[in-house]
Motif scaffolding. Structure first.
Motif, short mmCIF file in Angstrom:
data_model
loop_
_atom_site.label_atom_id
_atom_site.label_comp_id
_atom_site.label_asym_id
_atom_site.label_seq_id
_atom_site.Cartn_x
_atom_site.Cartn_y
_atom_site.Cartn_z
N SER A 4 0.83 -1.21 0.00
CA SER A 4 0.00 0.00 0.00
C SER A 4 0.86 1.26 0.00
O SER A 4 0.59 2.22 -0.72
CB SER A 4 -0.93 0.02 1.21
N LEU A 5 1.91 1.26 0.80
CA LEU A 5 2.80 2.42 0.85
C LEU A 5 3.54 2.61 -0.47
O LEU A 5 3.79 3.74 -0.88
CB LEU A 5 3.80 2.28 2.00
N ASN A 6 3.87 1.52 -1.13
CA ASN A 6 4.58 1.63 -2.41
C ASN A 6 3.77 2.39 -3.45
O ASN A 6 4.34 3.01 -4.35
CB ASN A 6 4.95 0.26 -2.94
N THR A 7 2.45 2.37 -3.35
CA THR A 7 1.62 3.12 -4.30
C THR A 7 1.81 4.63 -4.14
O THR A 7 1.47 5.38 -5.04
CB THR A 7 0.12 2.77 -4.17
N LEU A 8 2.34 5.06 -3.01
CA LEU A 8 2.59 6.49 -2.78
C LEU A 8 3.89 6.96 -3.43
O LEU A 8 4.08 8.14 -3.64
CB LEU A 8 2.68 6.78 -1.27
N SER A 9 4.80 6.02 -3.71
CA SER A 9 6.12 6.37 -4.24
C SER A 9 6.02 7.00 -5.62
O SER A 9 5.39 6.44 -6.52
CB SER A 9 6.99 5.13 -4.32
N HIS A 10 6.62 8.16 -5.77
CA HIS A 10 6.78 8.82 -7.07
C HIS A 10 7.89 9.84 -6.91
O HIS A 10 8.66 9.74 -5.97
CB HIS A 10 5.45 9.44 -7.54
N GLY A 11 7.99 10.80 -7.77
CA GLY A 11 9.10 11.74 -7.77
C GLY A 11 9.35 12.46 -6.45
O GLY A 11 10.48 12.66 -6.05
N THR A 12 8.29 12.87 -5.74
CA THR A 12 8.48 13.65 -4.52
C THR A 12 8.27 12.86 -3.24
O THR A 12 8.48 13.37 -2.16
CB THR A 12 7.53 14.87 -4.50
N VAL A 13 7.85 11.62 -3.36
CA VAL A 13 7.64 10.76 -2.18
C VAL A 13 8.46 9.49 -2.37
O VAL A 13 8.37 8.81 -3.38
CB VAL A 13 6.15 10.39 -2.01
N GLN A 14 9.28 9.18 -1.36
CA GLN A 14 10.09 7.96 -1.40
C GLN A 14 9.70 7.09 -0.22
O GLN A 14 9.50 7.58 0.89
CB GLN A 14 11.58 8.30 -1.33
N VAL A 15 9.61 5.78 -0.45
CA VAL A 15 9.23 4.84 0.59
C VAL A 15 10.33 3.79 0.74
O VAL A 15 10.82 3.24 -0.25
CB VAL A 15 7.89 4.15 0.25
N TYR A 16 10.73 3.54 1.98
CA TYR A 16 11.76 2.54 2.29
C TYR A 16 11.18 1.56 3.30
O TYR A 16 10.37 1.93 4.15
CB TYR A 16 13.01 3.21 2.87
N HIS A 17 11.62 0.30 3.23
CA HIS A 17 11.10 -0.74 4.11
C HIS A 17 12.24 -1.45 4.84
O HIS A 17 13.33 -1.64 4.29
CB HIS A 17 10.32 -1.78 3.31
N ASP A 18 11.97 -1.86 6.07
CA ASP A 18 12.89 -2.67 6.88
C ASP A 18 14.29 -2.08 6.97
O ASP A 18 15.29 -2.74 6.68
CB ASP A 18 12.96 -4.11 6.34
N TYR A 19 14.36 -0.84 7.41
CA TYR A 19 15.64 -0.16 7.58
C TYR A 19 16.31 -0.68 8.86
O TYR A 19 15.75 -0.58 9.95
CB TYR A 19 15.43 1.35 7.66
N GLN A 20 17.48 -1.24 8.73
CA GLN A 20 18.21 -1.82 9.86
C GLN A 20 18.98 -0.75 10.61
O GLN A 20 19.71 0.03 10.01
CB GLN A 20 19.18 -2.90 9.37
N VAL A 21 18.84 -0.75 11.93
CA VAL A 21 19.54 0.21 12.80
C VAL A 21 20.48 -0.58 13.70
O VAL A 21 20.06 -1.51 14.38
CB VAL A 21 18.55 1.02 13.65
N LYS A 22 21.75 -0.20 13.70
CA LYS A 22 22.74 -0.89 14.53
C LYS A 22 23.38 0.13 15.45
O LYS A 22 24.26 0.89 15.06
CB LYS A 22 23.79 -1.57 13.65
N ASP A 23 22.90 0.18 16.68
CA ASP A 23 23.49 1.06 17.70
C ASP A 23 24.67 0.35 18.35
O ASP A 23 24.62 -0.85 18.61
CB ASP A 23 22.46 1.40 18.78
N HIS A 24 25.71 1.12 18.63
CA HIS A 24 26.89 0.56 19.28
C HIS A 24 26.50 0.03 20.67
O HIS A 24 25.89 0.72 21.46
CB HIS A 24 27.98 1.63 19.42
N GLY A 25 26.83 -1.24 20.93
CA GLY A 25 26.59 -1.82 22.25
C GLY A 25 25.18 -2.34 22.48
O GLY A 25 24.85 -2.70 23.60
N SER A 26 24.35 -2.38 21.47
CA SER A 26 23.00 -2.93 21.66
C SER A 26 22.62 -3.80 20.46
O SER A 26 23.27 -3.78 19.43
CB SER A 26 21.97 -1.80 21.84
N GLU A 27 21.57 -4.54 20.65
CA GLU A 27 21.09 -5.42 19.59
C GLU A 27 20.56 -4.61 18.41
O GLU A 27 19.94 -3.56 18.60
CB GLU A 27 19.97 -6.31 20.11
N PRO A 28 20.79 -5.07 17.17
CA PRO A 28 20.22 -4.37 16.01
C PRO A 28 18.69 -4.42 16.03
O PRO A 28 18.11 -5.35 16.58
CB PRO A 28 20.76 -5.14 14.81
N TRP A 29 18.07 -3.41 15.46
CA TRP A 29 16.62 -3.36 15.36
C TRP A 29 16.27 -2.73 14.03
O TRP A 29 17.15 -2.31 13.29
CB TRP A 29 16.01 -2.60 16.54
#
Length: 66
Positions: A4-29
């Protein structure tokens, strides 16, 4: 949700999924969905839960969509 969110994607709107965050000293989320627009950046956390299998007051399956 992602489709559903992908239908919003066009020139001025960008959609990204499952962005991995790795903080130093903690589990990735991860961030489930990121929507970048001219108006702002929106971070979306989504959950899906299954309904418990149960009978409704009429004796029919209460979890089915009719």
């Amino acid at each position: 949700m992602g489709a559903s969110l992908n239908t919003l994607s066009h020139g001025t709107v960008q959609v990204y999924h499952d962005y991995q965050v790795k903080d130093h000293g903690s589990e990735p989320w991860d961030i489930d969905h990121i929507v970048v627009t001219a108006e702002g950046i929106f971070l979306l956390e989504t959950k899906a839960r299954r309904k418990l299998k149960q009978k409704n007051k009429d004796g029919q399956d209460g979890y089915r969509v009719k």
